[in-house]
Design a protein around this motif. Structure first.
Motif, mmCIF file in Angstrom:
data_model
loop_
_atom_site.group_PDB
_atom_site.id
_atom_site.type_symbol
_atom_site.label_atom_id
_atom_site.label_comp_id
_atom_site.label_asym_id
_atom_site.label_seq_id
_atom_site.Cartn_x
_atom_site.Cartn_y
_atom_site.Cartn_z
ATOM 1 N N GLU A 47 9.684 -7.317 8.715
ATOM 2 C CA GLU A 47 8.488 -6.378 9.123
ATOM 3 C C GLU A 47 8.795 -5.054 8.939
ATOM 4 O OE1 GLU A 47 10.209 -8.552 10.988
ATOM 5 O OE2 GLU A 47 11.116 -7.736 13.000
ATOM 6 N N VAL A 50 8.569 -1.878 3.755
ATOM 7 C CA VAL A 50 7.132 -1.494 3.126
ATOM 8 C C VAL A 50 7.352 -1.287 1.528
ATOM 9 C CG1 VAL A 50 5.171 0.396 3.301
ATOM 10 C CG2 VAL A 50 6.707 -0.429 5.261
ATOM 11 N N ARG A 60 0.043 -3.528 -8.494
ATOM 12 C CA ARG A 60 -0.399 -4.746 -8.124
ATOM 13 C C ARG A 60 0.703 -5.307 -6.915
ATOM 14 N NH1 ARG A 60 -5.555 -6.221 -9.548
ATOM 15 N NH2 ARG A 60 -6.584 -4.673 -10.491
ATOM 16 N N TYR A 63 0.687 -6.412 -3.111
ATOM 17 C CA TYR A 63 -0.039 -7.497 -2.813
ATOM 18 C C TYR A 63 0.320 -8.735 -2.931
ATOM 19 C CZ TYR A 63 -4.291 -4.556 -3.218
ATOM 20 O OH TYR A 63 -5.137 -3.782 -2.935
ATOM 21 N N MET A 65 3.925 -9.093 -2.340
ATOM 22 C CA MET A 65 4.985 -9.120 -1.344
ATOM 23 C C MET A 65 4.617 -9.354 0.146
ATOM 24 S SD MET A 65 7.751 -8.522 -3.352
ATOM 25 C CE MET A 65 8.697 -8.669 -1.945
ATOM 26 N N ASN A 66 5.161 -10.642 0.762
ATOM 27 C CA ASN A 66 4.794 -10.661 2.042
ATOM 28 C C ASN A 66 5.642 -9.908 3.041
ATOM 29 O OD1 ASN A 66 3.572 -11.972 4.346
ATOM 30 N ND2 ASN A 66 4.639 -13.650 4.486
ATOM 31 N N THR A 67 4.983 -8.495 2.781
ATOM 32 C CA THR A 67 5.827 -7.381 3.770
ATOM 33 C C THR A 67 4.516 -6.420 3.997
ATOM 34 O OG1 THR A 67 6.249 -5.856 2.016
ATOM 35 C CG2 THR A 67 8.012 -7.431 2.458
ATOM 36 N N TYR A 68 4.884 -5.439 4.786
ATOM 37 C CA TYR A 68 3.868 -4.212 4.672
ATOM 38 C C TYR A 68 3.728 -3.690 3.496
ATOM 39 C CZ TYR A 68 3.495 -4.711 9.847
ATOM 40 O OH TYR A 68 3.299 -5.373 11.251
ATOM 41 N N GLY A 69 2.476 -3.029 3.127
ATOM 42 C CA GLY A 69 2.329 -2.600 1.952
ATOM 43 C C GLY A 69 0.924 -1.756 1.722
ATOM 44 N N VAL A 70 1.178 -0.556 0.748
ATOM 45 C CA VAL A 70 0.056 0.063 0.433
ATOM 46 C C VAL A 70 -0.179 0.213 -1.078
ATOM 47 C CG1 VAL A 70 -1.066 2.321 0.830
ATOM 48 C CG2 VAL A 70 0.219 1.320 2.452
ATOM 49 N N HIS A 71 -1.256 -0.247 -1.341
ATOM 50 C CA HIS A 71 -1.642 0.031 -2.929
ATOM 51 C C HIS A 71 -2.505 1.119 -2.810
ATOM 52 C CE1 HIS A 71 -4.510 -1.613 -6.258
ATOM 53 N NE2 HIS A 71 -3.491 -0.798 -6.916
ATOM 54 N N SER A 72 -1.963 2.157 -3.410
ATOM 55 C CA SER A 72 -2.690 3.661 -3.122
ATOM 56 C C SER A 72 -3.508 4.004 -4.287
ATOM 57 C CB SER A 72 -1.817 4.535 -2.782
ATOM 58 O OG SER A 72 -0.678 5.277 -3.801
ATOM 59 N N VAL A 84 5.709 7.516 4.961
ATOM 60 C CA VAL A 84 5.990 6.449 5.761
ATOM 61 C C VAL A 84 7.480 6.456 6.331
ATOM 62 C CG1 VAL A 84 6.480 3.905 5.633
ATOM 63 C CG2 VAL A 84 4.406 4.800 4.527
ATOM 64 N N GLY B 310 0.501 8.186 4.614
ATOM 65 C CA GLY B 310 1.877 7.435 4.729
ATOM 66 C C GLY B 310 2.382 7.361 6.361
ATOM 67 N N ALA B 314 2.409 4.352 9.164
ATOM 68 C CA ALA B 314 3.364 3.951 9.840
ATOM 69 C C ALA B 314 3.364 4.159 11.531
ATOM 70 C CB ALA B 314 4.529 4.696 9.196
ATOM 71 N N LEU B 336 -9.417 7.097 -0.086
ATOM 72 C CA LEU B 336 -8.529 6.110 0.279
ATOM 73 C C LEU B 336 -8.277 5.716 1.462
ATOM 74 C CD1 LEU B 336 -6.306 3.872 -0.873
ATOM 75 C CD2 LEU B 336 -4.651 6.063 -0.472
ATOM 76 N N GLU B 470 2.494 -8.540 9.092
ATOM 77 C CA GLU B 470 2.765 -7.865 7.724
ATOM 78 C C GLU B 470 1.468 -8.073 7.007
ATOM 79 O OE1 GLU B 470 4.870 -10.187 8.936
ATOM 80 O OE2 GLU B 470 6.939 -9.197 9.354
ATOM 81 N N HIS B 471 1.092 -6.918 6.299
ATOM 82 C CA HIS B 471 -0.232 -7.024 5.635
ATOM 83 C C HIS B 471 -0.319 -6.114 4.584
ATOM 84 C CE1 HIS B 471 -1.027 -3.847 8.447
ATOM 85 N NE2 HIS B 471 -2.037 -3.481 7.754
ATOM 86 N N ARG B 472 -1.113 -5.940 3.700
ATOM 87 C CA ARG B 472 -1.249 -5.270 2.623
ATOM 88 C C ARG B 472 -2.556 -4.327 2.686
ATOM 89 N NH1 ARG B 472 1.946 -8.985 3.201
ATOM 90 N NH2 ARG B 472 0.359 -10.334 2.293
ATOM 91 N N VAL B 473 -2.713 -3.239 2.594
ATOM 92 C CA VAL B 473 -3.825 -2.444 2.382
ATOM 93 C C VAL B 473 -3.881 -1.669 0.977
ATOM 94 C CG1 VAL B 473 -4.534 -2.128 4.893
ATOM 95 C CG2 VAL B 473 -3.197 -0.355 3.762
ATOM 96 N N GLY B 474 -5.230 -1.397 0.389
ATOM 97 C CA GLY B 474 -5.326 -0.838 -0.547
ATOM 98 C C GLY B 474 -6.718 -0.106 -0.932
#
Lengths: 339, 622
Positions: A47, A50, A60, A63, A65-72, A84, B310, B314, B336, B470-474
């Motif tokens: 957890e 990121v 991409r 998406y 990875m099973n963690t926190y993430g941002v595709h910006s 962050v 960011g 967080a 975004l 845990e999750h992803r945004v975009g």
């Protein structure tokens, strides 16, 4: 220390439920797998990880990875990742970017994130081409390279990512072939442990638009002879039989053969990644034969968040302002009384 | 007249009582006019007057001495009655050189007073101001009361015995001579300013002595000088009881954010890049590390907003500050933020546009950019502050709405209220409205990042460090339930509608539109944002002239608009929309309320409205 923490995760814990949609045979799969293998070794809680990316094939990555993430958005991952990390310095923050994302549209952010030395990790997928927009030349494409936007050959000379990074005062720079998962995994772990911004350039083959661009140095048959894998504190030796090495002749590196012309192993340069002066690191980056890979530079320096933290603690300890009321009612105030 | 001959008890006149006075101090950019004006304002506020101030300075940092474009000014309006603008025309003009006189004389009321530093009216300075003849001698100032004072000479004479001063320090204190004179004329004590010297020059006693001496010399000189026939006084205004301070709009904005941070229990993160006239918010927030403020000066506008995105991801209360051209650069990142539905406060201190435009002047021409300046359908909350002190409340409100609705909020202020100052009845955080947020701290079965509050439609805020979430945004379109990437046509329609509806429902969380003066009648004057003071003052004057059928509705909430907007519009025969652009709010109103006819008053000169021009147009339309 993180390195000795009990390993509680396996590779699978970091695989997300999303179907991976890169082209079959792309080196991006190797990078993804290497990262998923490296993370359990880092001793970091899932957890607290990121991934932040920009735009492009490589971006991409979060998406999957099973963690926190941002595709910006295109080129801006360094800004988001910096926010962050500054908001929560306990996180392990990774920037996933490509040669176009990092050095064309995001060039400004790329140099500034390196200069500041926030404890972030940047994985740069360098395939010397724009993949997602289907094959235009990038800032690392070679002069003469024929692409969709340079049908008669590219006329724009390229950046060398490593040299650009050193010019921006990068403290950590590593380079590794996209077909070398074992070394890549190890470099990811080292980058995570390094306090400061680390840049890992992966020489990533694009099977569709720039296939074979690194073949002459990364192919299994030639890589031991064409690459030198550098390790801190070890002699700069390479070759199938470890028979070749690097020495300094004048202001240039020279390849010598151990056992020839009276050269012994003692004459070979020892790699010092931790040296502050980047001169030798730059010579290694520029070397065409052999191509330097591994961790070329890892100079320990104060991070931005350490400086900020120290300053904040000092100011907090000495300040008369504990609550906003202390500020709002301080200084030149005056009373209006009821008539 | 020699300075020694001046004594304190030379004259004792009973000061004449005035309701309100507008004074403008003008001089070279290096003459210290901002300081002079601020001192007079602060002293008057502490005396109990209501005040409004406005600085007017060139964008050049140190323009060539004596030049027309190097003139810097500070206007202050003090009153025993409510003061809502820095004033249109001026009762007293203090001009430190010919260029200052030339560029500001237009604002002086006929028959009113000019104080000039006669020493500055040299041949060279007159040429620089393009005066062919000396206005002090050619009769062109007939119709005004001109008080010529050898200010430079008198200042030098006053300081001849003070040790440790160089010529520059001596010349630079002549503004205090002018201030001393004005203090006497308006029956003000010099105490506050002397205290100020003691604090400011704590380690330079020679400067404390010099400035105090010159200030007093100016005061006694005015008292003795027979050219000044009288002194005036402006009694304390009737203001709500409480503790006050004078605050600039930009400072109030920064403090509103500090208050929101404390109230919400979230750390404040500012990602910003310097740009006039917004930079003072950055300057203010960087000072407050003691509150844990993280202020990050980024490499450009885009990195400024991206670092804030960011920080918001967080879990911080994230802010970015800018002005028009900077908002253009931030557009993609703002889109975004809207797409990934994170709380973010974007403050745009509007200036004269388009492009680089008029960086130090005011305008309201970024409204449509704030509303629509992004790719795709990208609704965000847009609110606007009305006065310098109001900036505190609306910065706080921007943070509250962003956190409660998980959306970016654009707060529009402008150069006029950002640099203007006014009394602020200090508000304790204890008395401010609650701020909730959407943070989730525990994993639950079937949790998805786009889980929404059924009432507000705002999504959950799961921040890194929270196990199991845990999750992803975009920026790619999201599945309406899981939040995974989804390109299905029907899903895109659902998400587009949801994002629009989410902003619309903010209506349930904002106050109704208020109407001042007539509650129904012939004419409704409509404004928004930083024109509150000028419009309020014009409608008041118009009403005082006997037009009792005129109402005034000022919008602070632009998107969405208050629920009762249509009800208010219905009660008036005519509606006139007044704004400092060519009709952007009128455009938005027409799009939303096509059944009404909206008249317009517009001005795009980099300047605020004046009372007279507004009243004239009200008359035409009525």
């Amino acid at each position: 220390m993180e390195a000795t923490a009990v390993k509680k995760y396996t590779y699978k814990d970091f695989v997300s439920d999303q179907e991976v949609r890169w082209c079959p045979g792309c080196d991006d799969y190797v990078i993804l797998n290497s990262m998923q293998k490296a993370l359990p070794e880092m001793g970091v809680e899932k957890e607290n990880v990121v991934f932040v990316s920009g735009i492009g094939c490589s971006s991409r990555f979060p998406y999957y990875m099973n963690t926190y993430g941002v595709h910006s958005i295109h080129g801006r991952a360094p800004g988001i990742a910096s926010g962050v990390k500054l908001a929560n310095p306990d996180l392990s923050v990774w920037i996933i970017t490509g040669d176009g994302d990092a050095m064309a549209i995001g060039g400004n952010h790329f140099i500034h994130v390196l200069r500041r030395n926030i404890d972030l990790n940047i994985v740069l997928f360098n395939n010397e081409i724009y993949g997602l927009t289907k094959g235009q030349f990038s800032p690392t494409s070679l002069v003469g390279q024929k692409t969709k936007s340079s049908p008669y050959g590219n006329t724009q000379p390229p950046f060398s990512p490593g040299e650009l990074a050193l010019g921006a005062n990068a403290r950590f720079y590593a380079r590794i072939g996209g077909n070398n998962p074992k070394a890549m995994t190890q470099i990811f772990i080292e980058a995570h442990r390094f306090k400061g911004t680390s840049l890992i350039e992966v020489l990533q083959n694009c099977v569709i638009f720039n296939d074979g661009c690194y073949t002459d140095v990364t192919d299994k048959e030639v890589k031991d002879d064409k690459q030198i894998y550098l390790e801190h504190g070890k002699p700069m030796i390479f070759g199938k039989n470890s028979e070749k090495g690097l020495v300094l002749k004048g202001l240039k590196l020279e390849v010598v053969t151990i056992g020839e012309n009276g050269i012994t192993e003692k004459d070979i340069l020892i790699h010092d990644a931790k040296e502050q002066d980047p001169t030798m690191h730059q010579m290694l980056i520029r070397l065409e034969y052999p191509l330097a890979t591994g961790i070329i530079r890892a100079f320990d320096d104060v991070t931005l968040e350490e400086r900020e933290d120290e300053l904040t603690k000092k100011i907090k300890a000495n300040s008369k302002y504990k609550k906003t009321d202390d500020l709002f009612f301080s200084g030149e105030t005056y009373e209006v009384k009821a008539p | 007249m020699s300075i020694e001959s001046l004594t304190k008890e030379s004259r004792t006149l009973k000061p004449e009582e005035l309701q309100a006075v507008v004074i403008r101090f003008v001089g070279d950019s290096g003459d210290g006019m901002q300081l002079t004006g601020t001192q007079f304002s602060d002293t008057s506020a502490m005396f109990g007057n209501d005040i409004a101030t406005f600085p007017n300075y060139p964008s050049e940092i140190r323009a060539p001495q004596g030049s027309l474009y190097g003139v810097s000014g500070f206007q202050v309006h003090i009153g025993s009655v409510e003061v809502s603008t820095p004033g249109d025309s001026v009762d007293l003009l203090v001009a430190m050189n010919p260029a200052a006189l030339k560029t500001n004389l237009y604002a002086l009321k006929p028959g009113h007073t000019i104080i000039v530093d006669k020493d500055a009216f040299t041949k060279k300075n007159l040429e620089k101001a393009f005066y062919e003849t000396n206005p002090l001698e050619d009769g062109s100032l007939e119709g005004y009361r001109v008080i010529e004072v050898d200010m430079s000479t008198l200042t030098k004479e006053t300081l001849k015995d003070v040790a440790g001063l160089d010529n520059k320090a001596i010349t630079r204190s002549k503004n205090m001579f002018a201030l001393g004179m004005v203090y006497w004329m308006y029956n003000r004590s010099t105490d506050h300013t002397v205290d100020f010297f003691n604090k400011k020059f704590k380690n330079k006693p020679e400067l404390v002595e010099a400035n105090t001496k010159v200030l007093n010399a100016g005061f006694y000189f005015a008292e003795t000088l027979e050219l000044i026939p009288n002194s005036f006084t402006v009694s304390p205004a009737k203001m709500k009881p409480g503790t006050y301070r004078i605050i600039m709009g930009n400072t109030a904005t920064a403090w509103g954010l500090l208050a929101a941070s404390e109230k919400s229990g979230l750390e404040l993160f500012l990602g910003s890049y310097p740009i006039t006239p917004a930079t003072d918010i950055l300057h203010e927030l960087v000072k407050h590390k003691h509150f844990g403020v993280k202020a990050f000066q980024a490499e450009d506008e885009i990195a400024g907003i991206c670092s804030a995105i960011g920080a918001s991801f967080a879990g911080d209360l994230a802010i970015t500050t800018t002005s028009g051209p900077g908002l253009a650069l931030k557009g993609e990142a703002l889109g975004l933020t809207m797409m990934i539905e994170l709380p973010l406060v974007v403050i745009n201190v509007q200036r004269g546009g388009p492009s680089t435009g008029l960086p130090t002047k005011t305008e309201q021409s970024d409204l449509l950019q704030a509303m629509y300046g992004r790719s795709g359908e990208s609704p965000v909350i847009v609110i606007a502050a009305g006065t310098p002190a109001d900036c505190f409340n609306f910065a706080y409100e921007a943070a509250r709405l962003a956190l409660e609705h998980m959306t970016p909020v654009v707060l529009l202020t402008d150069g006029y209220i950002a640099n203007g100052s006014a009394p602020w009845k200090i508000q304790s955080v204890v008395d401010m409205p609650e701020i909730k947020n959407r943070k989730v701290t525990k994993a639950t079965e079937n949790w998805h990042p786009y889980n929404r509050d059924p009432k507000t439609l705002s999504r959950d805020w799961a921040v890194p460090g929270t196990p199991g979430l845990e999750h992803r945004v975009g920026g790619l379109e999201k599945d309406s339930i899981t939040g995974d990437v989804n390109y299905v046509p029907e899903n895109h329609q659902v998400m587009t509608n949801t994002r629009a509806e989410k902003i619309k429902r903010v209506q349930d969380n904002i106050p109704n539109l208020k109407v001042e003066y007539a509650q129904e009648g012939d004419l409704l004057v409509v404004g928004w944002g930083g024109t509150y003071g000028t419009l309020h003052s014009a409608v008041k004057e118009f009403t005082d002239q006997g037009h009792k059928n005129v109402g005034f509705a000022h919008f602070n909430y632009i998107n969405p608009m208050p629920k009762n907007t249509e009800e208010v519009f219905k009660k008036f025969k005519k509606i006139i929309v007044c704004e400092l652009n060519s009709g952007q709010f009128a455009f938005v109103l027409r799009a939303n309320f096509g059944q009404f006819n909206f008249h317009q008053i517009n001005k795009v000169q980099g300047l605020p409205f004046s009372n007279d021009e507004l009243i004239q147009k009200f008359k035409q339309i009525l």
